[in-house]
Design an enzyme around this catalytic site. Structure first.
Site: not given
Ligand code: SF4
Length: 360
Positions: A99, A112, A119, A123, A126, A169-170, A201, A224-226, A300, A342
């Site tokens: 996407e 984006c 991935c 996380c 996500c 993805g990372e 990111s 991406s701290l969170n 979100n 996001c």
């Molecule tokens: S936030 Fe980014 S790194 Fe973490 S699982 Fe989602 S896509 Fe992967």
């Protein structure tokens, strides 16, 4: 086996046309047609002589991501579901779906894009994580998302284009292909974007951050701290067990930022989880001595057990950081009503049942 042209660098195209007995400047013509003019059919590359186009038609292919579905949002954003990989090319990358999101705004558009299908980082907030890792994307598949989105929206393009590598993805776990695509995006003879307008990111892959710091040409970096403590981050982002906060932030402190360059720390605010004033004060301590700004991203809604933060907690969190001199912005993700925001990119086949709560 035909040669894929999309994703090749200027140097790789030069090497390839030389093997055909052609002069190197033909490679520059091809490169311009592909990335500056966004032409995907050889017949449309009128700057390349007909005889060479006929030969290339026999020996090469150009495979941009194909638009499988478009999900337009009420806020003007469009989520694209792309098919990648050509099923008829059994030697090529395997078919998958990814996407990208096109977000128009006054004076600019932000695109984006994904760097992997699915991935592996897991996380917990996500939706993409639920797909697992399907495969890495090639450089052509990464840069191709930008080219297709620009081509699709050519009638309404603003002067400035921003690209964020924040989709599926990372990026730092697909380092070589991602950076090959970034170099084409930033090349003045390629897509010609400014380095400060392209942001990668990461969830905090420390060896990748160290490697990126040594690159001559590189995008801006967002982390991406969170979370405000290891305990909290371990629970939200298992990658923190491998690269805990002190290791991650030490890598940030050592990163050779350029003059006027900032780190961006992304902080998804999860109601009742990481959005208290104590969290905000801990974040201030974490980012001390790092030239950084913080983007607060209110959660979100998605098919996950979290809730959005209250307006009061968002405001209080921001105030604490700003009072301590940390530039802090609240970013309301766009496209929530079509699963484009996001942490929502998970190949949803339908527009979201969630109504956009807040828009930029
Ligand atoms: S936030 Fe980014 S790194 Fe973490 S699982 Fe989602 S896509 Fe992967």
């Amino acid at each position: 086996m035909s040669v894929e042209l999309l994703g090749k660098s200027a140097e790789e195209l030069r090497e390839y046309v030389t093997t055909l007995g052609e002069k190197p400047f033909r490679a520059a013509q091809l490169y311009h047609a592909l990335y500056a003019e966004r032409r995907f059919e050889l017949a449309a590359m009128t700057n390349v002589p007909g005889a060479l186009r006929a030969r290339l038609a026999q020996e090469t292919r150009i495979t941009p991501p194909r638009i499988a579905r478009r999900f337009p949002s009420a806020d003007g954003s469009i989520r694209y579901l792309f098919s990648i990989g050509d099923p008829s090319n059994i030697d090529g990358p395997k078919p998958a779906q990814i996407e990208a999101v096109f977000m128009p705004r006054e004076g600019r558009q932000t695109i984006c894009i994904s760097t992997q299908a699915g991935c592996a980082v897991d996380c917990h907030f996500c939706l993409t994580a639920q797909l697992g890792l399907i495969r890495n994307l090639t450089a052509g598949e990464i840069v191709g998302q930008v080219l297709v989105a620009l081509k699709e929206n050519r009638a309404q393009l603003a002067p400035q284009t921003n690209v964020v590598l924040m989709g599926q993805g990372e990026p730092l776990l697909n380092y070589d292909a991602t950076m090959a695509a970034v170099r084409i995006l930033l090349d003045p003879k390629g897509v010609a974007l400014a380095p400060r307008h392209v942001t990668l990111s990461t969830s905090g892959i420390v060896p990748g951050i160290e490697r990126l710091g040594k690159e001559k040409i590189r995008p801006s970096l967002a982390i991406s701290l969170n979370a405000s403590s290891d305990e909290q981050r371990n629970a939200l982002m298992p990658i923190n067990r491998k690269y805990p906060l002190d290791v991650l932030l030490e890598a940030c402190r050592k990163y050779p930022l350029r003059p006027r360059e900032y780190f961006t720390f992304e902080y998804v605010l999860l109601g009742g989880v990481n959005d208290t004033p104590e969290d905000a004060r801990r974040v201030v301590r974490l980012v001390a001595h790092i030239r950084a700004k913080v983007n607060l991203i209110p959660w979100n809604p998605g098919n996950l057990p979290y809730r959005a933060p209250t307006a009061e907690s968002i405001e209080e969190f921001q105030r604490i950081l700003v009072d301590k001199g940390v530039p802090t912005f609240v970013r309301y993700s766009r496209g929530q009503d079509v699963f484009a925001a996001c942490g929502q990119l998970a190949l949803m086949e339908t527009p979201s049942p969630f109504v956009a709560l807040q828009q930029e």
